[in-house]
Design a protein around this motif. Sequence first.
Motif, PDB file in Angstrom:
ATOM      1  N   VAL A 168       0.824  -1.209   0.000  1.00  0.00           N
ATOM      2  CA  VAL A 168       0.000   0.000   0.000  1.00  0.00           C
ATOM      3  C   VAL A 168       0.864   1.268   0.000  1.00  0.00           C
ATOM      4  O   VAL A 168       0.448   2.323  -0.451  1.00  0.00           O
ATOM      5  CB  VAL A 168      -1.002  -0.015   1.180  1.00  0.00           C
ATOM      6  CG1 VAL A 168      -0.376   0.438   2.462  1.00  0.00           C
ATOM      7  CG2 VAL A 168      -2.225   0.815   0.889  1.00  0.00           C
ATOM      8  N   SER A 187      -2.162  -0.596  -4.288  1.00  0.00           N
ATOM      9  CA  SER A 187      -2.829  -0.491  -2.992  1.00  0.00           C
ATOM     10  C   SER A 187      -4.109  -1.324  -2.903  1.00  0.00           C
ATOM     11  O   SER A 187      -4.455  -1.793  -1.833  1.00  0.00           O
ATOM     12  CB  SER A 187      -3.124   0.961  -2.669  1.00  0.00           C
ATOM     13  OG  SER A 187      -3.977   1.487  -3.631  1.00  0.00           O
ATOM     14  N   TYR A 190      -3.702  -4.579  -1.198  1.00  0.00           N
ATOM     15  CA  TYR A 190      -3.646  -4.566   0.270  1.00  0.00           C
ATOM     16  C   TYR A 190      -5.030  -4.892   0.833  1.00  0.00           C
ATOM     17  O   TYR A 190      -5.180  -5.714   1.723  1.00  0.00           O
ATOM     18  CB  TYR A 190      -3.174  -3.205   0.778  1.00  0.00           C
ATOM     19  CG  TYR A 190      -3.325  -3.052   2.279  1.00  0.00           C
ATOM     20  CD1 TYR A 190      -2.354  -3.540   3.138  1.00  0.00           C
ATOM     21  CD2 TYR A 190      -4.465  -2.460   2.827  1.00  0.00           C
ATOM     22  CE1 TYR A 190      -2.504  -3.433   4.509  1.00  0.00           C
ATOM     23  CE2 TYR A 190      -4.617  -2.349   4.196  1.00  0.00           C
ATOM     24  CZ  TYR A 190      -3.635  -2.827   5.026  1.00  0.00           C
ATOM     25  OH  TYR A 190      -3.809  -2.739   6.385  1.00  0.00           O
ATOM     26  N   TRP A 191      -6.054  -4.228   0.270  1.00  0.00           N
ATOM     27  CA  TRP A 191      -7.414  -4.409   0.812  1.00  0.00           C
ATOM     28  C   TRP A 191      -7.920  -5.823   0.547  1.00  0.00           C
ATOM     29  O   TRP A 191      -8.566  -6.428   1.396  1.00  0.00           O
ATOM     30  CB  TRP A 191      -8.364  -3.352   0.236  1.00  0.00           C
ATOM     31  CG  TRP A 191      -7.888  -1.970   0.564  1.00  0.00           C
ATOM     32  CD1 TRP A 191      -7.290  -1.084  -0.292  1.00  0.00           C
ATOM     33  CD2 TRP A 191      -7.903  -1.320   1.846  1.00  0.00           C
ATOM     34  NE1 TRP A 191      -6.944   0.071   0.374  1.00  0.00           N
ATOM     35  CE2 TRP A 191      -7.311  -0.041   1.692  1.00  0.00           C
ATOM     36  CE3 TRP A 191      -8.367  -1.698   3.110  1.00  0.00           C
ATOM     37  CZ2 TRP A 191      -7.167   0.847   2.748  1.00  0.00           C
ATOM     38  CZ3 TRP A 191      -8.224  -0.799   4.159  1.00  0.00           C
ATOM     39  CH2 TRP A 191      -7.629   0.454   3.971  1.00  0.00           C
ATOM     40  N   TYR A 192      -7.648  -6.372  -0.649  1.00  0.00           N
ATOM     41  CA  TYR A 192      -8.066  -7.758  -0.926  1.00  0.00           C
ATOM     42  C   TYR A 192      -7.407  -8.720   0.065  1.00  0.00           C
ATOM     43  O   TYR A 192      -8.053  -9.603   0.630  1.00  0.00           O
ATOM     44  CB  TYR A 192      -7.657  -8.194  -2.345  1.00  0.00           C
ATOM     45  CG  TYR A 192      -8.233  -7.358  -3.463  1.00  0.00           C
ATOM     46  CD1 TYR A 192      -9.524  -6.855  -3.381  1.00  0.00           C
ATOM     47  CD2 TYR A 192      -7.489  -7.087  -4.607  1.00  0.00           C
ATOM     48  CE1 TYR A 192     -10.040  -6.080  -4.397  1.00  0.00           C
ATOM     49  CE2 TYR A 192      -8.008  -6.316  -5.637  1.00  0.00           C
ATOM     50  CZ  TYR A 192      -9.279  -5.807  -5.521  1.00  0.00           C
ATOM     51  OH  TYR A 192      -9.785  -5.039  -6.529  1.00  0.00           O
ATOM     52  N   LEU A 194      -6.127  -8.043   2.966  1.00  0.00           N
ATOM     53  CA  LEU A 194      -6.623  -7.809   4.328  1.00  0.00           C
ATOM     54  C   LEU A 194      -7.956  -8.537   4.522  1.00  0.00           C
ATOM     55  O   LEU A 194      -8.207  -9.147   5.559  1.00  0.00           O
ATOM     56  CB  LEU A 194      -6.801  -6.310   4.575  1.00  0.00           C
ATOM     57  CG  LEU A 194      -7.211  -5.930   5.993  1.00  0.00           C
ATOM     58  CD1 LEU A 194      -6.061  -6.159   6.962  1.00  0.00           C
ATOM     59  CD2 LEU A 194      -7.655  -4.488   6.084  1.00  0.00           C
ATOM     60  N   LEU A 195      -8.807  -8.505   3.495  1.00  0.00           N
ATOM     61  CA  LEU A 195     -10.087  -9.214   3.543  1.00  0.00           C
ATOM     62  C   LEU A 195      -9.860 -10.712   3.713  1.00  0.00           C
ATOM     63  O   LEU A 195     -10.666 -11.397   4.338  1.00  0.00           O
ATOM     64  CB  LEU A 195     -10.885  -8.969   2.266  1.00  0.00           C
ATOM     65  CG  LEU A 195     -11.749  -7.722   2.252  1.00  0.00           C
ATOM     66  CD1 LEU A 195     -12.518  -7.639   0.935  1.00  0.00           C
ATOM     67  CD2 LEU A 195     -12.735  -7.721   3.423  1.00  0.00           C
ATOM     68  N   LEU A 227      -3.796  -0.960   9.495  1.00  0.00           N
ATOM     69  CA  LEU A 227      -4.927  -0.258   8.884  1.00  0.00           C
ATOM     70  C   LEU A 227      -4.710   1.251   8.918  1.00  0.00           C
ATOM     71  O   LEU A 227      -5.018   1.965   7.953  1.00  0.00           O
ATOM     72  CB  LEU A 227      -6.197  -0.614   9.667  1.00  0.00           C
ATOM     73  CG  LEU A 227      -7.499  -0.504   8.919  1.00  0.00           C
ATOM     74  CD1 LEU A 227      -7.526  -1.460   7.749  1.00  0.00           C
ATOM     75  CD2 LEU A 227      -8.667  -0.835   9.846  1.00  0.00           C
ATOM     76  N   ALA A 230      -2.310   2.188   6.220  1.00  0.00           N
ATOM     77  CA  ALA A 230      -2.941   2.076   4.903  1.00  0.00           C
ATOM     78  C   ALA A 230      -3.874   3.249   4.645  1.00  0.00           C
ATOM     79  O   ALA A 230      -3.873   3.836   3.562  1.00  0.00           O
ATOM     80  CB  ALA A 230      -3.703   0.760   4.811  1.00  0.00           C
ATOM     81  N   THR A 234      -3.926   6.208   1.772  1.00  0.00           N
ATOM     82  CA  THR A 234      -4.993   6.030   0.783  1.00  0.00           C
ATOM     83  C   THR A 234      -5.954   7.215   0.759  1.00  0.00           C
ATOM     84  O   THR A 234      -6.301   7.711  -0.314  1.00  0.00           O
ATOM     85  CB  THR A 234      -5.808   4.756   1.085  1.00  0.00           C
ATOM     86  OG1 THR A 234      -4.910   3.731   1.440  1.00  0.00           O
ATOM     87  CG2 THR A 234      -6.618   4.321  -0.100  1.00  0.00           C
TER      88      THR A 234
END
Lengths: 466, 202
Positions: A168, A187, A190-192, A194-195, A227, A230, A234
């Motif tokens: 990220v 970036s 990162y969210w995928y 993290l999920l 988080l 990130a 973001t």
Amino acid sequence: MNTTQFLLNFADKIEQKEIVNQSTAIKIRSYIRKLEDSTPIELFLIVSGIMGALFCAAGIFSLIGHNWDDYSKTVRGVLSILPAIIALYFYYRAIFHHPKSRPWIEASSVFLMLMIGASIALVSQTYQLDGDFTKFIKVWAVLTIPLFYFARASGITILYLGLISVLVVDLSFGWFGIPNVRESENSMWYWYLLLGYLPHYYFALKKKSRLQSIRIVYMSYVVYLSLFLAMMVTVKGNYFLWIATTSAAFYLLGKRFMGENSHIFARPFQLFSQSWISILLIALSNKDSINMILGNDSFVHMFQLSDSNSLYREMNSELSSERLFYFVLLMMVMVGLYIVYFLFKKHFKDVSKLVLFTPLFLFFVMILHEYLLPVWMVVFLVNAYVLLLGLNALTTGSENKNVAQMVYGFLLISVLLWLRYFDTDWNFILKGLVFIGIGGVFFLINLTQKGKLERIIRNKTRRDDY
Amino acid sequence: MTIKKGFFIAFAAIIVLIPVYVALSSQNVLSNGKQYKFKPMAYDPFDPFRGKYLRINYETNFIPTKFGFDERETIYVSIAEDEEGFAYFEEGFKSPPKDKDYLETTVSFSSGADELTRDLERMMDGDEDIDFEDMDTRQRVNIKIPNNMNKYFINEDDALKAERVLEKEREHIYIAVRILDGEARLEDIYVHDQPIKKYLHK
């Protein structure tokens, strides 16, 4: 001698002296054994297991670093899967032969995660693949996800979230080595990723309790920090409101699931969110800082045509689609937060409304500052809010016998007093009288509370045994 | 066999197969790809996971192209060889060229149609030797070095010696790169037509 052994010896002694009979002594001994807590020693075993795995892995990486290029590419290609296979063997032993042993599972998961990386590194060294570093991290992270679910290993959380945080942030060094942090092109990954991790956190959470284990506390620290980093890179614009809103959300989560953890350091969400909210409000409590901060970081400028001379403000008043997206998202998070709170109010105990409604307060402060009130009144409102926050922490801390909360309240008020004493540009007589007045209020509070202390002292010396 | 065991076997197979796949595909390029010789520039940094390496730079500036490119946009560059047999990046395309070897990379800087501007200026100055038909109207772009070409991992005991050799023997060095279907693998560094490892230990 530890406490359990001492109590067992004591039970033996009272049995020998015939203070209790044999059957009662047996019951006492079995009760003492049942009470003995295995958590500290288990935790020690987990930590030492993980340390062992980390050091071995570091050693293996160093051996790889030597570059054994005397051997042919084919031999080295075949050998590159060796670290993964050895680690898979230990992991297999852990999950199928010692499924109940947390130290085994945690240590072998850390080792396997690192050895997956070692195998990829070794094959790329053999075939001179400079490759795309982010691709390497993506493959490594995706292969790590199953480890969270096979045996519910949590120790690797810090390695995993640390690894995906690289995706990220785009860190570069500009003139004179000044670091420049911005959002990376990868970036979204990162969210995928993290999920992929969050369900593990959710499964480990004791949903009905407000008391969580050290495992959740540890994961909460890592999740929060990752988080936060990130979001920092973001989110575009409205930083004050974003920090306040996410802090309020974390505060609510912390109260719901970790509210009964005994120590403040065992309530990471509350620790971070309350610290942030205090810092934000203190930063806004001065006339100059409020003008500067709200001049640059307030959402109201997004909808105004630029009429100011400030270049910074002009830049920030542009209604770009990206800034609008993050503003709409912020509003959705804020509304969602309060809907959740009001719908499930009975699940949230001991929630400080002042902390929870700080985002809303800031939202209105921004509007009041721009359109309705003179600056000095807005500053007064913010100062009153901080004072209330501090007083509230002092009184609830005293009621709940929570020393940390009392210290927090005391610190907040002290900082406020300290700052206002030096930066308030009033006539000395007026300032003196206002400060004496506030001091007097504290003495009054003291007077009303002193009865409690006297009652407790009286009760201590009261004799009930005649 | 329990479901958990089945999942574990599948997971273990993926973990093992990924390095195997990378090794086999690399081996394929090294055996079947066409060898190109590039002229390099190098020095020796350190990778925390993979040890010492020589970083190799190539001439990646002013690659001609008929297409307009933005920064960071993907570009396919064809490879050609000069009269001395050294390879260079010939031209940039939007999609892989069919009849030539090529590599995929990204544009780092788009410098515009410099030569065209120069030619037009010369024409306006009254130079009549310029033929309108022969004018190079193509744009020029700088590209990032394609993947797998700029790190040569080397034994820690040889890294410093290799760096000195690369400095001293710059004129007698070339990088052998195998290219197959848009994939590049750095085969070896040659010094006086000998692989660098052999040259260092002779």
